[in-house]
Design a protein around this motif. Structure first.
Motif, PDB file in Angstrom:
ATOM      1  N   UNK A  71      49.140  56.515   8.353  1.00  0.00           N
ATOM      2  CA  UNK A  71      48.421  55.707   9.345  1.00  0.00           C
ATOM      3  C   UNK A  71      49.393  54.946  10.252  1.00  0.00           C
ATOM      4  N   UNK A  72      50.484  54.459   9.682  1.00  0.00           N
ATOM      5  CA  UNK A  72      51.511  53.782  10.495  1.00  0.00           C
ATOM      6  C   UNK A  72      52.058  54.742  11.542  1.00  0.00           C
ATOM      7  N   UNK A  73      52.301  55.989  11.110  1.00  0.00           N
ATOM      8  CA  UNK A  73      52.873  56.987  12.028  1.00  0.00           C
ATOM      9  C   UNK A  73      51.919  57.336  13.164  1.00  0.00           C
ATOM     10  N   UNK A  74      50.624  57.165  12.961  1.00  0.00           N
ATOM     11  CA  UNK A  74      49.659  57.462  14.023  1.00  0.00           C
ATOM     12  C   UNK A  74      49.726  56.446  15.168  1.00  0.00           C
ATOM     13  N   UNK A  75      50.237  55.243  14.892  1.00  0.00           N
ATOM     14  CA  UNK A  75      50.476  54.209  15.911  1.00  0.00           C
ATOM     15  C   UNK A  75      49.218  53.919  16.745  1.00  0.00           C
ATOM     16  N   UNK A  76      48.092  53.745  16.070  1.00  0.00           N
ATOM     17  CA  UNK A  76      46.835  53.508  16.780  1.00  0.00           C
ATOM     18  C   UNK A  76      46.149  52.206  16.387  1.00  0.00           C
ATOM     19  N   UNK A  77      46.543  51.622  15.250  1.00  0.00           N
ATOM     20  CA  UNK A  77      45.706  50.599  14.645  1.00  0.00           C
ATOM     21  C   UNK A  77      46.500  49.355  14.262  1.00  0.00           C
ATOM     22  N   UNK A  78      45.749  48.277  14.035  1.00  0.00           N
ATOM     23  CA  UNK A  78      46.257  47.139  13.279  1.00  0.00           C
ATOM     24  C   UNK A  78      45.917  47.434  11.814  1.00  0.00           C
ATOM     25  N   UNK A  79      46.931  47.549  10.970  1.00  0.00           N
ATOM     26  CA  UNK A  79      46.716  47.926   9.572  1.00  0.00           C
ATOM     27  C   UNK A  79      46.817  46.695   8.686  1.00  0.00           C
ATOM     28  N   UNK A  80      45.737  46.398   7.980  1.00  0.00           N
ATOM     29  CA  UNK A  80      45.663  45.182   7.171  1.00  0.00           C
ATOM     30  C   UNK A  80      45.092  45.510   5.791  1.00  0.00           C
ATOM     31  N   UNK A  81      45.653  46.525   5.135  1.00  0.00           N
ATOM     32  CA  UNK A  81      45.168  46.911   3.816  1.00  0.00           C
ATOM     33  C   UNK A  81      45.703  45.970   2.740  1.00  0.00           C
ATOM     34  N   UNK A  82      44.870  45.722   1.738  1.00  0.00           N
ATOM     35  CA  UNK A  82      45.277  44.967   0.564  1.00  0.00           C
ATOM     36  C   UNK A  82      45.815  45.948  -0.474  1.00  0.00           C
ATOM     37  N   UNK A  83      47.002  45.683  -0.999  1.00  0.00           N
ATOM     38  CA  UNK A  83      47.611  46.559  -1.999  1.00  0.00           C
ATOM     39  C   UNK A  83      47.387  45.987  -3.394  1.00  0.00           C
ATOM     40  N   UNK A  84      46.893  46.835  -4.305  1.00  0.00           N
ATOM     41  CA  UNK A  84      46.646  46.415  -5.687  1.00  0.00           C
ATOM     42  C   UNK A  84      47.263  47.431  -6.630  1.00  0.00           C
ATOM     43  N   UNK A  85      47.244  47.115  -7.926  1.00  0.00           N
ATOM     44  CA  UNK A  85      47.766  48.050  -8.919  1.00  0.00           C
ATOM     45  C   UNK A  85      46.844  49.254  -9.046  1.00  0.00           C
ATOM     46  N   UNK A  86      47.432  50.385  -9.439  1.00  0.00           N
ATOM     47  CA  UNK A  86      46.660  51.622  -9.562  1.00  0.00           C
ATOM     48  C   UNK A  86      47.064  52.607  -8.481  1.00  0.00           C
ATOM     49  N   UNK A  87      46.360  53.696  -8.409  1.00  0.00           N
ATOM     50  CA  UNK A  87      46.709  54.748  -7.467  1.00  0.00           C
ATOM     51  C   UNK A  87      45.479  55.142  -6.660  1.00  0.00           C
ATOM     52  N   UNK A  88      45.641  55.230  -5.358  1.00  0.00           N
ATOM     53  CA  UNK A  88      44.542  55.684  -4.508  1.00  0.00           C
ATOM     54  C   UNK A  88      44.228  57.145  -4.823  1.00  0.00           C
ATOM     55  N   UNK A  89      43.109  57.619  -4.296  1.00  0.00           N
ATOM     56  CA  UNK A  89      42.578  58.900  -4.753  1.00  0.00           C
ATOM     57  C   UNK A  89      42.969  60.087  -3.873  1.00  0.00           C
ATOM     58  N   UNK A  90      42.851  61.264  -4.463  1.00  0.00           N
ATOM     59  CA  UNK A  90      42.937  62.531  -3.744  1.00  0.00           C
ATOM     60  C   UNK A  90      41.539  63.141  -3.651  1.00  0.00           C
ATOM     61  N   UNK A  91      41.335  63.922  -2.616  1.00  0.00           N
ATOM     62  CA  UNK A  91      40.068  64.646  -2.458  1.00  0.00           C
ATOM     63  C   UNK A  91      40.379  66.057  -1.985  1.00  0.00           C
ATOM     64  N   UNK A  92      39.807  67.042  -2.664  1.00  0.00           N
ATOM     65  CA  UNK A  92      40.050  68.453  -2.348  1.00  0.00           C
ATOM     66  C   UNK A  92      38.744  69.095  -1.881  1.00  0.00           C
ATOM     67  N   UNK A  93      38.782  69.708  -0.712  1.00  0.00           N
ATOM     68  CA  UNK A  93      37.641  70.455  -0.196  1.00  0.00           C
ATOM     69  C   UNK A  93      38.033  71.921  -0.061  1.00  0.00           C
TER      70      UNK A  93
END
Length: 323
Positions: A71-93
């Motif tokens: 998302x940083x590389x897309x250079x389009x947004x103000x990014x304000x995500x909260x970081x917590x313990x654990x791992x974000x998910x994958x999705x396969x289609x």
């Protein structure tokens, strides 16, 4: 400025195969990868429409870092995500056997009570820091609290007030519990026909029945209800007016993210002060444009402008319709 909230972003892997053979190895080309999450897709459309957008939500672990770096590389947004313990998910289609989609979607980061309170404080700080005029709350949450989205809506309403435009693109139990509570209401919801059937607990047999359902007390004081119907367009109740929306036929490349793009288009239109008719046309045109791209949440403004002219809105005055 628009704020989109995505509580369960994902790293998406889309595989295209002619047929999916169970119980054996399926050799495939490398997948098309992209960042998933309904609010992120909506935010992409908002940014491409020309409006500043803040993306927030919860990220964690190496997958979360990959999502954020992309998302940083897309250079389009103000990014304000909260970081917590654990791992974000994958999705396969897996797109196979014609137009069949098979999906494997992980549950994602678990939102504990502690992290829930951290996120609420995070949202409060964002609302104090930025001049926000529209909020989108989109997608699922991995929480034990079946009323999480209601609590989030209630919390935000306590800060911004009852008339502030809040769009909610959620489904299932979370949407049902939001609608059961009458104390605070979203401004806009967008279940598709299948999600609406889940909500009411039965199959919808006709458009006439669908129109009757939109007058159910569960939807009272929700200003705009859009029932998306894929290539058949949408049925929308705004206030006391029902709109039948017919869209042009296109050669679809990818249906994933079309609904999210519609929500992003609606948020943009509301922030610009468009009339309800112009807002619906713009929103639907964004969804159509997205269907022509492999990457979710992608539109072409020239295409959008063209599609707007081809979208037909008809006010329905009686409980009947010719389709």
């Amino acid at each position: 400025m628009i704020l989109t909230i995505t509580l369960n972003p994902s790293m998406d892997y889309n595989y295209l195969v002619s047929s999916l053979n169970l119980d054996q190895v399926n050799r495939v080309e490398n997948p098309h990868t992209s960042i998933g999450g309904k609010g992120i897709n909506a935010g992409r459309v908002i940014a491409q429409s020309g409006k500043e957008v803040i993306l927030t939500g919860i990220l964690g672990g190496p997958v979360g870092k990959m999502i954020l770096d992309t998302l940083i590389a897309e250079e389009r947004y103000h990014l304000e995500f909260l970081t917590v313990e654990g791992n974000s998910r994958n999705a396969i289609t897996i797109m196979h056997d014609g137009n069949t989609h098979t999906e494997l979607v992980e549950k994602g980061l678990y939102l504990s009570k502690e992290n829930e309170q951290l996120f609420f404080r995070h949202i409060s700080n964002l609302l104090k820091t930025y001049e926000i005029d529209v909020i989108c709350i989109s997608g699922s949450v991995n929480s034990d609290d079946a009323n999480f989205h209601y609590h989030l809506l209630h919390f935000i309403r306590s800060i911004v007030g009852e008339s502030f435009p809040i769009l909610m693109d959620i489904s299932g139990e979370q949407l049902e519990n939001c609608l059961k509570q009458k104390t605070v209401r979203p401004s806009f919801i967008k279940p598709n026909t299948h999600e609406l059937e889940e909500l009411i607990g039965r199959k919808i047999q006709s458009i006439k029945e669908l129109i009757t359902i939109l007058h159910d007390p569960m939807f009272d004081n929700v200003e705009t209800i859009m029932i998306s119907q894929g290539e058949d367009g949408a049925l929308v109740k705004h206030g006391t007016t029902i709109y039948d929306i017919q869209i042009p036929k296109v050669t679809v490349v990818n249906t994933t993210g079309c609904g999210d793009s519609t929500v992003g288009g609606m948020a943009y239109a509301i922030s610009q002060g468009y009339s309800i008719e112009d807002s619906l046309r713009y929103a639907m045109a964004c969804g159509i444009s997205n269907s022509l791209f492999e990457t979710n949440g992608t539109i072409d403004k020239n295409q959008v402008d063209k599609f707007i002219d081809d979208i037909q809105l008809t006010k329905i005055k009686e409980l009947s319709i010719n389709r």
